[in-house]
Design an enzyme around this catalytic site. Structure first.
Site, PDB file in Angstrom:
ATOM      1  CB  CYS A  30      -0.907  -0.002   1.223  1.00 32.12           C
ATOM      2  SG  CYS A  30      -2.061  -1.373   1.226  1.00 32.12           S
TER       3      CYS A  30
HETATM    4  N1  LIG Z   1      -2.303  -6.091   1.862  1.00 34.80           N
HETATM    5  C1  LIG Z   1      -2.929  -5.106   2.497  1.00 34.80           C
HETATM    6  O1  LIG Z   1      -2.650  -4.852   3.644  1.00 34.80           O
HETATM    7  C2  LIG Z   1      -4.000  -4.283   1.844  1.00 34.80           C
HETATM    8  C3  LIG Z   1      -4.789  -3.447   2.631  1.00 34.80           C
HETATM    9  C4  LIG Z   1      -5.779  -2.701   2.057  1.00 34.80           C
HETATM   10  C5  LIG Z   1      -5.953  -2.764   0.681  1.00 34.80           C
HETATM   11  N2  LIG Z   1      -5.160  -3.552  -0.094  1.00 34.80           N
HETATM   12  C6  LIG Z   1      -5.414  -3.585  -1.524  1.00 34.80           C
HETATM   13  O2  LIG Z   1      -6.145  -4.764  -1.841  1.00 34.80           O
HETATM   14  C7  LIG Z   1      -5.765  -5.252  -3.116  1.00 34.80           C
HETATM   15  C8  LIG Z   1      -5.276  -6.682  -3.002  1.00 34.80           C
HETATM   16  O3  LIG Z   1      -4.108  -6.692  -2.194  1.00 34.80           O
HETATM   17  P1  LIG Z   1      -3.582  -8.003  -1.479  1.00 34.80           P
HETATM   18  O4  LIG Z   1      -2.572  -7.547  -0.506  1.00 34.80           O
HETATM   19  O5  LIG Z   1      -4.715  -8.828  -1.007  1.00 34.80           O
HETATM   20  O6  LIG Z   1      -2.862  -8.739  -2.721  1.00 34.80           O
HETATM   21  P2  LIG Z   1      -2.278 -10.226  -2.735  1.00 34.80           P
HETATM   22  O7  LIG Z   1      -1.166 -10.204  -3.717  1.00 34.80           O
HETATM   23  O8  LIG Z   1      -2.033 -10.710  -1.351  1.00 34.80           O
HETATM   24  O9  LIG Z   1      -3.475 -11.100  -3.311  1.00 34.80           O
HETATM   25  C9  LIG Z   1      -3.985 -10.924  -4.568  1.00 34.80           C
HETATM   26  C10 LIG Z   1      -4.469 -12.270  -5.092  1.00 34.80           C
HETATM   27  O10 LIG Z   1      -5.105 -12.027  -6.337  1.00 34.80           O
HETATM   28  C11 LIG Z   1      -4.727 -13.054  -7.252  1.00 34.80           C
HETATM   29  N3  LIG Z   1      -4.889 -12.494  -8.592  1.00 34.80           N
HETATM   30  C12 LIG Z   1      -4.082 -11.641  -9.253  1.00 34.80           C
HETATM   31  N4  LIG Z   1      -4.632 -11.307 -10.430  1.00 34.80           N
HETATM   32  C13 LIG Z   1      -5.798 -11.967 -10.523  1.00 34.80           C
HETATM   33  C14 LIG Z   1      -6.837 -12.027 -11.489  1.00 34.80           C
HETATM   34  N5  LIG Z   1      -6.756 -11.298 -12.605  1.00 34.80           N
HETATM   35  N6  LIG Z   1      -7.890 -12.822 -11.259  1.00 34.80           N
HETATM   36  C15 LIG Z   1      -7.980 -13.538 -10.126  1.00 34.80           C
HETATM   37  N7  LIG Z   1      -7.056 -13.524  -9.155  1.00 34.80           N
HETATM   38  C16 LIG Z   1      -5.975 -12.736  -9.352  1.00 34.80           C
HETATM   39  C17 LIG Z   1      -3.306 -13.393  -6.867  1.00 34.80           C
HETATM   40  O11 LIG Z   1      -2.951 -14.692  -7.302  1.00 34.80           O
HETATM   41  C18 LIG Z   1      -3.364 -13.282  -5.336  1.00 34.80           C
HETATM   42  O12 LIG Z   1      -3.692 -14.496  -4.726  1.00 34.80           O
HETATM   43  C19 LIG Z   1      -4.724  -4.277  -3.631  1.00 34.80           C
HETATM   44  O13 LIG Z   1      -5.361  -3.304  -4.408  1.00 34.80           O
HETATM   45  C20 LIG Z   1      -4.183  -3.655  -2.376  1.00 34.80           C
HETATM   46  O14 LIG Z   1      -3.662  -2.358  -2.607  1.00 34.80           O
HETATM   47  C21 LIG Z   1      -4.206  -4.338   0.460  1.00 34.80           C
END
Ligand SMILES: NC(=O)c1ccc[n+]([C@@H]2O[C@H](COP(=O)([O-])OP(=O)(O)OC[C@H]3O[C@@H](n4cnc5c(N)ncnc54)[C@H](O)[C@@H]3O)[C@@H](O)[C@H]2O)c1
Length: 434
Positions: free
Chosen positions: A263
């Site tokens: 983030c």
């Molecule tokens: N990690 C955090 O603390 C956090 C907090 C708030 C918001 N976010 C936001 O949430 C979103 C996701 O972040 P995250 O940390 O969960 O990511 P992550 O990388 O942990 O998980 C994402 C998942 O999506 C899958 N993926 C990727 N492309 C895909 C597609 N086209 N179709 C289906 N699956 C797909 C990946 O294989 C992975 O398992 C981002 O936008 C991030 O900025 C993250």
């Protein structure tokens, strides 16, 4: 409108997996969808890839009917509501990469049916949900607000901090119509006590970015102050602790080796990019990003300075890095500043190794992969060690009791007796603690 009971969650990472499991535990029927076959396999086998979800909790959800599938076998048309929780990275030029979001939209488009609610949760710039995301969905021939509902509901989970995923953390939601906002809020109240309804997806998108830009800017402020304090011979940590005694109007942020994770280093660039589309250069946001991105280089300079004090050069020295995860007590090493520190040290001729009890393998920004060394071996083999991530699982008494020379970027030497000119502290100079 009948009650929404069947959900699909696309993207099962730090955000999507806890969301899916929370809904299963609230009694809803959930299909989890992920594009990565390895992720689908490990989750289906009951192995959780994230610290905050123990394997038992995942297995419990599977026993309650949580199905994990790949994108090719997803049955999205069966769902009343589809959540999208895929990554939103930046590219080499630090511009937004909406590839995963748009490919998830394309997957939904193929299954979209009248009456569904689609909720984007990935952090992104204002205008994504009603712009490119909606455009792909409407290629189905259905119109948002008329044939299906469309909302943005950002996530506030903070990896490694289980309280951040608690029910009492308010959640935001804004949809393209008031009725859709109310519908999404009703659903989210199944897993959250407080849901704040906003007037639009744009407002919800910008609110989420503001939360992260706020952190990035304040971290940059104290990082700058740390550099100034080094020149002035003042201890920035003492200064911040002193200012934090003010019970109002001040919030404590601490300097460090740089920012990491999914983030803080990424989201500000989504806003800066979007601002330029309105002929507006958000210098504040860009400056904060630049300051924080420069901190790993400063850490490399501190290591050279510490060695210089011993009459040694960085070139040819053995440097041990303690902690590479982007913050303490997690295994998440995405965008961690340690990657630039390791590469920067190696580029200046040092032999580099690391220890991290949570990260067995780690790749630096030059793509060089290393494996975590045992801490005792690291301490014995290093001319200097650099504290980057102060995991509680590291025996700090042993580190400070054994290491000849330490560069402390996170104030881990606080409260310990250290030897004369043993510890060079970021933002404070040589430790005088006895
Ligand atoms: N990690 C955090 O603390 C956090 C907090 C708030 C918001 N976010 C936001 O949430 C979103 C996701 O972040 P995250 O940390 O969960 O990511 P992550 O990388 O942990 O998980 C994402 C998942 O999506 C899958 N993926 C990727 N492309 C895909 C597609 N086209 N179709 C289906 N699956 C797909 C990946 O294989 C992975 O398992 C981002 O936008 C991030 O900025 C993250």
């Amino acid at each position: 409108m009948n009650e929404d009971r069947r959900l699909a969650v696309i993207g099962l990472g730090y955000v999507g997996l806890p969301l899916a499991i929370s809904f299963v535990e609230a009694g809803l029927e959930v299909e989890g969808v992920d594009a990565h076959p390895g992720r689908v396999a490990e989750l289906s086998a009951g192995r959780s890839p994230i610290d905050d979800i123990p394997d038992e909790r995942l297995s419990g959800a599977i026993a309650k009917g949580f199905r994990v599938v790949g994108t090719d076998t997803a049955r999205l048309a069966d769902a009343d509501v589809v959540f999208v929780c895929v990554p939103t990275p930046i590219d080499q030029a630090k511009d937004p990469d909406l590839g995963p979001v748009l490919s998830a939209a394309e997957l939904i488009r193929r299954h979209l049916r009248r009456g569904q609610l689609v909720v984007l949760q990935s952090t992104t710039y204002p205008g994504t949900t009603t712009g490119p995301f909606r455009k792909v969905l409407e290629q189905s021939g259905f119109i948002a607000g008329r044939d299906f509902d469309l909302a943005f509901a950002p996530e506030r989970v903070n990896p490694g901090d289980s309280a951040s995923a608690a029910r009492d953390v308010p959640r935001l939601v804004g949809a393209t119509t008031p009725a859709a906002t109310a519908r999404a809020a009703t659903l989210l109240r199944r897993i959250n006590d407080a849901v704040v309804e906003l007037s639009s997806p744009d407002a919800a998108e910008l609110a989420k970015i503001l939360e992260n830009v706020f952190r990035n800017v304040n971290i940059a402020l104290v990082n700058q102050l740390a550099l100034l304090c080094e020149r002035m011979g003042i201890d920035v940590w003492e200064v911040i602790s002193a200012a934090a005694t003010k019970p109002f109007g001040f919030m404590r942020f601490t300097p460090g080796p740089g920012v990491g994770g999914h983030c803080i280093p990424v989201d500000p660039y989504y806003l800066a990019w979007r601002a330029r589309e309105f002929d507006f250069v958000d210098r504040f946001v860009e400056l904060a990003g630049d300051i924080n991105f420069a901190m790993p280089r400063h850490v490399v300079d501190l290591v050279a300075e510490a060695l210089n004090d011993r009459g040694k050069a960085l070139k040819g020295a053995a440097v041990g890095v303690l902690g590479v995860a982007f913050k303490p007590d997690v295994r998440d090493a995405r965008n961690a500043p340690a990657a630039a520190i390791l590469a920067g040290l190696a580029a200046r001729g040092a032999t580099v190794a690391y220890h991290d009890p949570h990260v067995p393998k780690f790749r630096d920004t030059e793509g060089v992969a290393r494996e975590s060394r045992a801490v005792d071996r690291l301490l014995a083999d290093s001319d200097v060690v650099v504290v980057v991530t102060p995991h509680h699982a590291i025996d700090w008494d042993r580190v400070y009791g054994t290491a000849e020379l330490v560069v402390d970027t996170v104030d881990s030497s606080r409260g310990r007796s250290t030897r004369e000119r043993q510890v060079l502290r970021l933002g404070a100079g040589w430790s005088t603690r006895q």
